[in-house]
Design an enzyme around this catalytic site. Structure first.
Site, PDB file in Angstrom:
ATOM      1  N   SER A  35       0.821  -1.281   0.051  1.00 38.63           N
ATOM      2  CA  SER A  35      -0.059  -0.011  -0.071  1.00 38.63           C
ATOM      3  C   SER A  35       0.895   1.334   0.030  1.00 38.63           C
ATOM      4  O   SER A  35       1.671   1.481  -0.892  1.00 38.63           O
ATOM      5  CB  SER A  35      -0.949  -0.049   1.095  1.00 38.63           C
ATOM      6  OG  SER A  35      -1.875   1.022   0.941  1.00 38.63           O
ATOM      7  N   ASP A  88      -8.275  -6.250  -5.813  1.00 40.51           N
ATOM      8  CA  ASP A  88      -8.065  -4.736  -5.120  1.00 40.51           C
ATOM      9  C   ASP A  88      -8.679  -3.676  -6.007  1.00 40.51           C
ATOM     10  O   ASP A  88      -7.850  -3.376  -7.063  1.00 40.51           O
ATOM     11  CB  ASP A  88      -6.584  -4.712  -4.544  1.00 40.51           C
ATOM     12  CG  ASP A  88      -6.577  -3.433  -3.835  1.00 40.51           C
ATOM     13  OD1 ASP A  88      -7.394  -2.953  -3.308  1.00 40.51           O
ATOM     14  OD2 ASP A  88      -5.383  -2.742  -3.850  1.00 40.51           O
ATOM     15  N   HIS A 123      -6.431  -6.339  -1.586  1.00 45.63           N
ATOM     16  CA  HIS A 123      -5.199  -5.543  -1.180  1.00 45.63           C
ATOM     17  C   HIS A 123      -4.299  -5.765  -0.047  1.00 45.63           C
ATOM     18  O   HIS A 123      -3.141  -5.555  -0.410  1.00 45.63           O
ATOM     19  CB  HIS A 123      -5.996  -4.147  -0.322  1.00 45.63           C
ATOM     20  CG  HIS A 123      -4.977  -2.812  -0.401  1.00 45.63           C
ATOM     21  ND1 HIS A 123      -4.355  -2.081  -1.590  1.00 45.63           N
ATOM     22  CD2 HIS A 123      -4.421  -2.153   0.841  1.00 45.63           C
ATOM     23  CE1 HIS A 123      -3.996  -1.397  -1.146  1.00 45.63           C
ATOM     24  NE2 HIS A 123      -3.888  -1.098   0.379  1.00 45.63           N
TER      25      HIS A 123
END
Length: 494
Positions: free
Chosen positions: A179, A418, A471
């Site tokens: 991320s 994601d 994710h």
């Protein structure tokens, strides 16, 4: 003669084992963890590294030795994103040595994780920057920070950590994260390389890095959503073609100009169409709480309602939250709004990190992992409300180019479901690097099944998707994640 050689080898191996026991700081050794009643499969250490003793500025880490061969296996630094989220997120929910079984009371049971990344590597979970998790400073000014300062501080941490654990200085070293760590990882890697050029001691045996569903470049990331939603069958062909036409195939431009009014209208339609999906994994159900008042719902950003509350097989994760740039927005230069700033005064849907929060705020756990007491530094939060954070390093493309052209290996991996940082953006920017394709697009296998797809480029760059993952890839696909992780660290073909 043969027996003599064997005796010498045995003596050397024994001395290596003794060195590891002798060199690691005894005060950092973890001897027990509340909730776990078994024997640790490897040694665990935790504690603080002072990166500025004058300001009493300290970063907290949790270190797990490899369960295979700690003396030679790679050392890997793991960083969660946010910015401002604790890397114990990865420890508890993704690839740490334990699976957590929540109990109705305050206690939790810990079971050994068969897919822990410590199966094949020594791994450091770091709370960074200062102000995140258990990391703290006596000067609140240190809680105002940015990409550049974070990279510098983390590099200082590494230098001090390797002094504390000198037996690992010769091990191959990798940096990994997901991320917003798409920013942390390459900027830190650049600091490490700069340290090499400046002959900074100790020398870190840096070999490469891994980034999962990482934010990278505002234009590539900003243009990823529309092709992703179309490719996944979330919007109609008609809407896709109309949007592509009025936007001229460019859905985010960056800068001040923005897109045309017609393009903005179509993009809003796309957003509204997928609004109720789980942002972090479109396959997972999304929980829409009923506790919000009509006023809350009216004023909350619509994208907040896409924060999914999911039920995983271990019933640990209750939601997906806080792993990416807030609200899944594009990473732009300037101050990054914190969750507490965005949500001040409103009820928050789909937020429940009770397992990590309760466990890490248990006084017995904090004592076991050598963290400061709550009265000294406050309670542990998954994502810190203390930081004022500024994104000041721009696009990561040139960082990746400089690192890969310098001979460092890079694995860019993406969970293909994601929608927060879609794989389409990562695929596009890796392709745009312009490197020659040396391993054509193909499936990669795990447990005799197709686990995703990969494409290899010259200059040590690999792009990889993980089929069905969201994710936080290791959370959804732990076995497959350990497989690609192991192969990459070993320099094997994935």
């Amino acid at each position: 003669m043969g027996r003599l050689v064997e005796a010498i080898i045995a003596s050397i191996l024994l001395s290596l084992c003794f060195t590891i026991t002798k060199s690691a700081p005894k005060s950092a050794l973890i001897t027990n963890l509340p909730g776990f009643n078994g024997t640790f499969p490897s040694k665990h250490y935790a504690g603080y590294v002072a990166i500025d003793k004058h300001r009493n500025k300290n970063l907290w880490y949790y270190f797990v030795e490899s369960e295979r061969n700690a003396s030679v296996d790679p050392v890997v630094l793991w960083l969660n994103g946010g910015p401002g989220c604790s890397s114990m997120d990865g420890f508890v929910y993704e690839h740490g040595p334990f699976n957590f079984e929540p109990k109705k009371k305050n206690s939790h049971l810990l079971h050994l994780n068969p897919y822990s990344w410590s199966k094949v590597s020594n791994i450091i979970y770091l709370d960074s920057p200062v102000g995140v998790g258990f990391s703290y400073s006596n000067d609140n000014a240190d809680y105002t920070t940015d990409d550049t300062k974070t990279a510098s501080d983390t590099h200082t941490f590494l230098l001090e950590w390797f002094k504390m654990f000198p037996e690992f200085q010769s091990n191959p070293f990798f940096i990994s994260g997901e991320s917003y760590a798409g920013i942390y990882v390459p900027t830190l890697a650049a600091e490490v390389v700069k340290g090499h050029k400046n002959v900074t001691k100790p020398v870190i045996n840096f070999k490469g890095y891994l980034v999962g569903n990482g934010v990278t470049d505002e234009v590539f990331d900003g243009n990823a959503l529309v092709p992703f939603t179309h490719g996944m069958g979330l919007i109609s062909d008609e809407l896709y073609e109309e949007t592509k036409l009025v936007c001229n195939g460019t859905y985010y431009t960056g800068g001040q100009s923005g897109v045309s009014k017609e393009c903005a209208g179509k993009l809003k339609t796309v957003s509204d169409t997928v609004n109720l999906l789980n942002l972090y994994n479109i396959l997972e159900p999304c929980y829409h709480g009923t506790s919000l008042s009509a006023l809350d719902i009216e004023f909350l950003p619509k994208s907040l309602l896409t924060l999914g509350k999911t039920e995983k097989p271990m019933a640990v994760r209750k939601r997906m939250f806080g792993r990416a740039w807030p609200l899944g927005a594009v990473v732009r230069p300037g101050i990054v709004p914190s969750w507490s700033q965005l949500l001040a005064g409103f009820g928050v849907p789909c937020i429940d990190d009770t397992v990590a929060t309760k466990w890490l705020n248990d006084p017995a756990v904090r004592k076991a992992v050598h963290a400061k007491e709550e009265k000294a530094i406050g309670n542990w939060e998954l994502c810190s409300s203390n930081l004022e954070y500024r994104h000041d390093t721009g696009s990561m493309i040139e960082y990746h180019r400089n690192l890969t052209l310098s001979g460092f290996r890079a694995l860019i991996f993406s969970g293909d479901h994601d929608m927060c940082v879609p794989y389409t953006g990562s695929e596009a920017w890796t392709k745009a690097m312009g490197y020659k394709v040396v391993d054509e697009w193909r499936p990669w296998m795990s447990n005799n099944q197709v686990a995703g797809f990969t494409q290899g480029y010259a200059n040590n760059l690999t792009f990889l998707t993980i089929k069905g993952a969201g994710h936080t890839v290791p959370e959804y696909k732990p076995r497959e994640s350990l497989d690609f992780y192991s192969r990459f660290l070993a320099g094997e073909k994935i």
